[in-house]
Every structure is written in structure tokens, then in C-alpha cells.
Motif scaffolding. Structure first.
Motif, short mmCIF file in Angstrom:
data_model
loop_
_atom_site.label_atom_id
_atom_site.label_comp_id
_atom_site.label_asym_id
_atom_site.label_seq_id
_atom_site.Cartn_x
_atom_site.Cartn_y
_atom_site.Cartn_z
N PRO A 145 -5.84 -0.88 -8.73
CA PRO A 145 -5.85 -0.12 -7.46
C PRO A 145 -6.82 1.06 -7.62
O PRO A 145 -6.43 2.15 -8.01
N LEU A 155 0.33 0.18 -4.41
CA LEU A 155 -0.22 -1.07 -4.95
C LEU A 155 -1.36 -1.54 -4.05
O LEU A 155 -1.28 -2.57 -3.39
N TYR A 156 -2.44 -0.77 -4.03
CA TYR A 156 -3.52 -1.01 -3.07
C TYR A 156 -4.20 -2.37 -3.28
O TYR A 156 -4.72 -2.96 -2.34
N ARG A 160 -6.56 4.86 -6.45
CA ARG A 160 -5.49 5.63 -7.09
C ARG A 160 -5.99 6.28 -8.39
O ARG A 160 -5.46 7.29 -8.83
N GLN A 161 -6.98 5.68 -9.01
CA GLN A 161 -7.48 6.21 -10.29
C GLN A 161 -8.46 7.37 -10.10
O GLN A 161 -8.70 8.14 -11.01
N GLN A 202 -4.16 1.82 -19.27
CA GLN A 202 -2.86 2.28 -18.76
C GLN A 202 -1.81 1.18 -18.84
O GLN A 202 -0.66 1.43 -19.21
N LEU A 215 -8.50 8.23 -24.78
CA LEU A 215 -7.98 9.31 -23.92
C LEU A 215 -6.46 9.29 -23.90
O LEU A 215 -5.81 10.31 -23.71
N TYR A 237 -10.13 1.67 -17.36
CA TYR A 237 -9.14 2.73 -17.54
C TYR A 237 -7.74 2.21 -17.20
O TYR A 237 -6.76 2.46 -17.90
N PHE A 238 -7.68 1.44 -16.11
CA PHE A 238 -6.41 0.86 -15.67
C PHE A 238 -5.86 -0.10 -16.73
O PHE A 238 -4.65 -0.13 -17.00
N ARG A 256 -8.24 11.42 -11.13
CA ARG A 256 -8.22 11.68 -12.57
C ARG A 256 -9.56 11.30 -13.21
O ARG A 256 -10.07 12.00 -14.07
N HIS A 278 -12.43 13.32 -15.50
CA HIS A 278 -12.93 12.87 -16.81
C HIS A 278 -14.46 12.78 -16.82
O HIS A 278 -15.09 13.06 -17.83
N CYS A 312 0.84 -1.22 0.00
CA CYS A 312 0.00 0.00 0.00
C CYS A 312 0.86 1.26 0.00
O CYS A 312 0.52 2.25 -0.65
#
Lengths: 382, 188
Positions: free
Chosen positions: A326, A100-101, A329-330, A171, A199, A167-168, A333, A337, A96
Motif C-alpha cells: 500500500p 489496505l489500499y 501509506r509508506q 516490514q 533501518l 521497505y514494505f 516515513r 528517510h 481502503c
């Protein structure tokens, strides 16, 4: 309280259960106002995830109101409207503290290979989930966030997993400007992965699925070019043909372990449970991406071994990237959006099902009846 | 041309895509992507402890042998019980690297489902295969229509489903009948 309860593969019902209690000083009890069934809940529903015990309540996508807090909770109070990420995490362990949750070391006594997830078997910690009227939320100062005033509750519940995970996944693909991205799976996560790829500057986004109504959604919602793999003798060859015989720069597996397999895979995974589901989509991703390309995996896989074409991945020099998202963490942002209108989470909601009818909801979602893409579960007001 | 050094050009330029797709390229710079770099130590998590206070272990809690000790927080959903519970405790003697761990757990899951199904018949809330399977949504969710012309996700294995669903019941009934006959013959 009323809660969905697992009764064995392909069987769930609603039962009266005790309202969960505070088990730890940093726990909160949240009264659920909206939950969802996730595609990965179907792994549990189908009996694919080891240590899924009868009596468990599923549901890792939920929002609600804080009902009670433990003695060490500082950031929340009863009455707060909160969204809760699907990961349970402590915020202070080795993982964490590095962001890296989803890999938290302090919340899952049953396994070290996966973190804690609400309502996702004892392999993921043995926590009850949010397809119920109340849920215990550990580390209440760490996981939940207040729902912004301007945000719709339906958008918030989708941000607890589907949007963030899609979304992750984009990424993880390390997309560069003009890249060709192919997404396997046009479920909620695949749709958001496709949308998020734009995006990040993709030049072309292709979505592969076998259900025409989901491909239509991929075209209208995610502006994607789509192909129905049932219509092609060999979807990998088709992918090569349409990418100038190179392959895509990035392939995203948004299917997971339950892609329709061949007969052997169906028997060994779905029936005999000898592998963690048939990894057809992952193998297509490995085969469809160009040499030196990147394969991103955020489709759900169980801990059992799967027949993955690892040799091809080695010989092609691929980068394979994967993890559970995680989620928290996103959020900053993603909130931007959503506010800017670049992502519209509740556009994919197709069904709103009362908690009492959750068995029908699971059957519909599992069989893909009635054009279902994303079902929400609504506990009855009391 | 894949056999030369040129990268294929997308059908649309970045400008065309930016005009057509809301938000195109807003996260083009990897610095705008929340999980880049993968490991960051500057994120505030809300944790106000170095090591969390430990949750009370009210009943003995199974744990992975790969953990040094019971994690400070754990789930309390369904403690192991019955034959399936005994099997689960055996499974937790093996690490997650061993197939035995997972195969025993999967076997315990199946036994657990049968245990609870049988137990439900002596309870006030017996299992109801009609309502619990959600099959009623076949009527409300256009189930009949979806079998023709549209691909259902479960079509591929529908031929084997009746055998999987009814087979164990038929076998169980056959076993009961066989035992009853044997007992009657034994008495006679």
C-alpha cells in the motif's frame, strides 16, 4: 500522444494513441514526465499475466504534471507536479478504510483477488499505464501526492513502487534487533528491502542473486553480505551453514514467480503457462528460514497456481506474510528517510531511455544486458 | 551452537552497525513502521464520498462473477473483440477460483497476439519483429559480450527460443503450402 503498446509476448512498440479522457468526475489526466520499467512489468512482457491484451500500455511507476481534472477533484489542479502510487484505490471501501489500499474493492471489475494497478493487465483492472505521454489517474483526490519541492523527480518515481515495496517487504518480515535477514533477489526491490532491513535493526543482511553486477550493488549500496547461488551446489545448505545451522530469522522473497526454475518448472510455467511462474525463490525462502521464522513475499506472482512447498512451511511453523505494497501509506516515513539521506532512491538508476526506444529497454531489462538495474523511461518533450 | 538455547550473536554489535550504516535502527520500534498495525481506521485518505459516483458504462464491461456489480470505477484500456474477446467473455463466467477462468484467459491472450499480428499486415502499421522485439539493443547494450563469461538472464532458455519464435511461422507456412497443393490437385 505517443505511448508504449503491447503487441504480444516479448513484443512492444510505440504508437500514436488518443490522449486519455476523463471517465469519472474524480479522474485527473496527468502528463507524464518520467516513468520506469519495473521487474514485474516483465511478467506482462513475457505473457505470464492472464488477460494482458494487445493494445494495452504498461507502466505503473510514473510521475508528471496534472493536465486536466474532473469536476469533483478538490485536492489537485492543472500544473501540479505529482507522484502517483502504483495502486489505484478509492479511499472509502471496506479495505481502503482500514489502510489496505492495495486491496481496494472499488476499482477492479475484473477480479476480487487483486486491486487495481496502472498498466498491469485486465486482471488488475484494465487501466492503461504511464509509459506514455499522458495517463488517466482515477481517484485523483486519493492516490497522487504533490512531489515535495526538495525531492528529485528520479527519487519520486522510484518511490511510486520500488522503494516503497522494498521497505514494505522488510516490514512484513517483522524484523527485531539483531535478526539475520536473507533477501532473495538483488533487483531494485531486493536492494531496497536489504537497505530497509538495516533501518529496522537487522543484525545481518544477506542478499542472494545470480548476477554478479547486482550483487556488487547489494554490497556497495545496501551494505549486504552476498552470495551468488550459481556458485553453490545447494544454496539452501549453504544458508544453513552460514547461519549456524539454524537458518535466517527472516527471509524476504524479492524475486517473484520468474526465478530460474528447473527444466520441469521452466516448461510448465514459462512455456506451457500452467503455473504462475516457477516459485524457486519462494521455496528457497521457505527452506532457508529457521523454524518459527517469517517469510515475507512481495515478489510478483500471478493468479495461477504455483508449486509452493506449503508442507514445509506448515511443518516449520513459519509465518508467511505477503501483499502488494500500500504505497501511499509508506510515503510520509519514506519522505523522512530520503530527506535524512538514509535512502537514496536514484542511486540504483542505471539507464535513462527515450520512450521511442522502449522496445530496446524491455529487451535489455529482460535479458539483463549492459549492467542494467533500473531503467527510467523519458517521454520526449513536445 | 544450534542445539542449545543460545541465539547466534551477529558479527557486529548494534553500536557498530549504527556507526557503519546510515539510519541503522531508526525504525527499530514497530510503531515507526507505516504498515504496523496492518489494519488502521484512522488514516485520512482524501476520499470525500461514502460510495464513489459511478463511472458511465459506455460499452458492456466484463466483470468477475465474484463482484456483486460493476465496480464504480473501471479501466477502459482494451475492450474484448474478435475471437479472443469471445473467449474472454466465456472466461468471465467462471470465478477466479476455477482453473478454467485463468486457462481460458491465457489461451485468449495467445490468440489475441496472433489476431493482431495478422491484422497488422492489412494495416498501415504492420508488425516489425526486429524493432518490436528490441533485439537491436543486443548491439547497443553489449549483447555479444554478455554471452561470454557473464550470465545473461535468458541464457537458460535460449536453445528453445528460436523454435518458440519461428515455429508457429514455419507451421503456418507449411499449412498454407499444403492447402495450396491440395487445391491445385483438386482443380487438376
Amino acid at each position: 500522444m505517443k505511448a508504449m503498446v503491447y503487441r504480444g509476448p516479448y513484443r512492444v512498440r510505440v504508437e500514436e494513441k488518443d490522449i486519455p479522457k476523463l471517465e469519472h468526475p474524480n479522474d485527473a489526466i496527468v502528463r507524464v514526465s518520467l516513468a520506469a520499467i519495473c521487474g514485474s512489468d516483465l511478467h506482462l512482457y513475457h505473457g505470464m499475466m492472464p488477460d494482458t491484451r494487445v493494445g494495452m500500455t504498461f507502466g505503473h511507476e510514473f510521475v508528471g504534471t496534472v493536465h486536466e481534472v474532473g469536476s469533483s477533484v478538490q485536492n489537485l489542479k492543472p500544473g501540479d507536479r505529482v507522484m502517483v502510487p502504483f495502486n489505484i484505490f478509492c479511499g472509502s471501501c471496506y479495505f481502503c478504510s482500514r489502510g489496505l489500499y492495495s486491496n481496494c474493492h472499488n476499482v477492479n471489475a475484473n477480479a476480487t483477488a487483486v486491486g487495481g494497478i496502472y498498466g498491469y493487465s485486465h486482471t488488475c483492472g484494465g487501466y492503461d499505464g504511464g509509459q506514455s505521454e499522458y495517463v488517466r489517474v482515477p481517484f485523483a483526490d486519493v492516490g497522487p501526492s504533490l512531489i515535495p519541492e526538495w525531492m528529485e523527480e528520479e527519487d519520486a518515481v522510484l518511490l511510486t513502487d520500488a522503494v516503497a515495496t522494498g521497505y514494505f517487504g522488510a516490514q512484513l518480515g517483522d524484523i527485531s534487533e539483531g535478526d539475520t535477514v536473507v533477501v532473495f533477489g538483488a533487483g531494485p526491490v531486493g536492494l531496497f528491502a536489504a537497505k530497509s532491513s538495516w533501518l529496522m535493526g537487522a543484525g545481518r543482511v544477506i542478499v542472494i542473486d545470480h548476477l554478479e553486477y547486482r550483487l556488487e550493488k547489494a554490497r556497495s549500496f545496501a551494505h549486504a553480505e552476498t552470495y551468488n547461488f550459481v556458485e553453490y551446489d545447494d544454496i539452501v545448505v549453504h544458508m544453513k551453514k552460514i547461519t549456524d545451522y539454524l537458518g535466517a530469522d527472516v527471509a524476504i522473497d524479492a524475486v517473484g514467480a520468474e526465478a530460474d526454475g528447473n527444466f520441469t518448472q521452466h516448461v510448465t510455467s514459462s512455456q506451457l503457462k500452467l503455473q504462475g511462474g516457477s516459485p524457486v525463490a519462494l521455496n528457497w525462502a521457505i527452506d532457508s528460514v529457521r523454524k518459527g521464522g517469517t517469510v515475507s513475499v512481495m515478489g510478483a506472482y500471478g493468479p495461477m497456481f504455483s508449486a509452493v512447498k506449503f508442507g514445509d512451511a506448515v511443518n516449520k511453523g513459519l509465518t508467511l506474510r505477503m501483499n502488494q505494497c500500500p504505497v501511499k501509506r509508506q510515503w510520509p516515513r519514506l519522505f523522512e528517510h530520503v530527506r535524512n539521506g538514509y535512502l537514496k532512491p536514484n542511486d540504483i538508476v542505471t539507464h535513462r531511455i527515450p520512450l521511442e526506444h522502449i522496445a530496446e529497454g524491455y529487451h535489455m531489462f529482460s535479458a539483463k544486458l549492459d549492467g542494467i538495474i533500473k531503467p527510467l523511461i523519458v517521454p520526449s518533450p513536445s | 551452537m544450534p542445539y542449545t538455547a543460545d541465539k547466534p550473536k551477529p558479527k557486529e554489535s548494534s553500536e557498530q552497525l549504527r556507526a557503519r550504516i546510515p539510519g541503522w535502527g531508526v525504525d527499530l520500534d514497530p510503531k515507526d513502521r507505516p504498515s504496523v498495525p496492518r489494519e488502521r481506521t484512522d488514516l485520512a485518505t482524501g476520499a470525500h464520498w461514502e460510495f464513489p459516483e459511478r463511472q458511465e458504462e459506455k460499452v458492456p464491461r466484463e466483470r468477475s462473477v465474484e463482484h456483486k456489480f460493476l465496480t464504480p470505477v473501471f479501466g477502459t484500456s482494451a475492450p474484448p473483440a474478435g475471437l479472443s474477446g469471445a473467449l474472454r467473455k466465456v472466461a468471465y463466467r467462471y470465478s477466479e477460483g476455477r482453473a478454467a477462468h485463468w486457462l481460458i484467459l491465457l489461451a485468449a491472450d495467445r490468440i489475441n497476439a496472433w489476431e493482431s499480428r495478422l491484422a497488422s499486415f492489412i494495416s498501415l502499421h504492420p508488425d516489425n519483429p526486429v524493432t518490436e522485439s528490441g533485439v537491436l539493443s543486443e548491439f547497443s547494450g553489449h549483447g555479444f559480450r554478455s554471452r561470454f563469461g557473464r550470465k545473461r538472464a535468458d541464457l537458460a532458455h535460449q536453445w528453445i527460443d528460436p523454435a518458440v519464435a519461428a515455429g508457429p511461422w514455419i507451421l503456418a507456412c507449411a499449412a498454407v503450402v499444403a492447402i495450396a497443393r491440395k487445391l491445385r490437385r483438386h482443380k487438376a
